[in-house]
Write a protein that holds these residues in place. Structure first.
Motif, PDB file in Angstrom:
ATOM      1  N   SER A   2       0.845  -1.194   0.000  1.00 53.86           N
ATOM      2  CA  SER A   2       0.000   0.000   0.000  1.00 53.86           C
ATOM      3  C   SER A   2       0.880   1.243   0.000  1.00 53.86           C
ATOM      4  N   PHE A   3       0.343   2.292  -0.568  1.00 51.25           N
ATOM      5  CA  PHE A   3       1.071   3.547  -0.681  1.00 51.25           C
ATOM      6  C   PHE A   3       0.318   4.612   0.104  1.00 51.25           C
ATOM      7  N   SER A   4       1.046   5.480   0.775  1.00 50.43           N
ATOM      8  CA  SER A   4       0.409   6.516   1.576  1.00 50.43           C
ATOM      9  C   SER A   4       0.076   7.761   0.764  1.00 50.43           C
ATOM     10  N   SER A   5       0.639   7.902  -0.430  1.00 50.77           N
ATOM     11  CA  SER A   5       0.329   9.053  -1.267  1.00 50.77           C
ATOM     12  C   SER A   5       0.482   8.673  -2.740  1.00 50.77           C
ATOM     13  N   GLU A   8       4.123   8.616  -3.807  1.00 49.89           N
ATOM     14  CA  GLU A   8       4.790   7.366  -3.424  1.00 49.89           C
ATOM     15  C   GLU A   8       4.403   6.235  -4.385  1.00 49.89           C
TER      16      GLU A   8
END
Length: 58
Positions: A2-5, A8
């Protein structure tokens, strides 16, 4: 994974250049594989139509 932004996600853990260039090259190859035969068919039909018109006028 998973990516936070979104930034990213685009960076892909510092592998973004490789990942996105691979996607881009694959997309270009797919477009060529679809467009090539379509354009060749159109060209063939135009040439045949020209040939038939020439034969009819003789």
């Amino acid at each position: 994974m998973s990516f936070s932004s979104f930034a990213e996600f685009v960076a892909m853990g510092n592998h973004g250049l490789y990942v996105w260039s691979a996607y881009g090259i694959s997309l270009v190859v797919l477009v060529i594989n679809v467009a090539g035969p379509l354009l060749a068919r159109r060209r063939y039909l135009q040439e045949e139509a020209r040939r038939l018109r020439r034969e009819e006028s003789k």
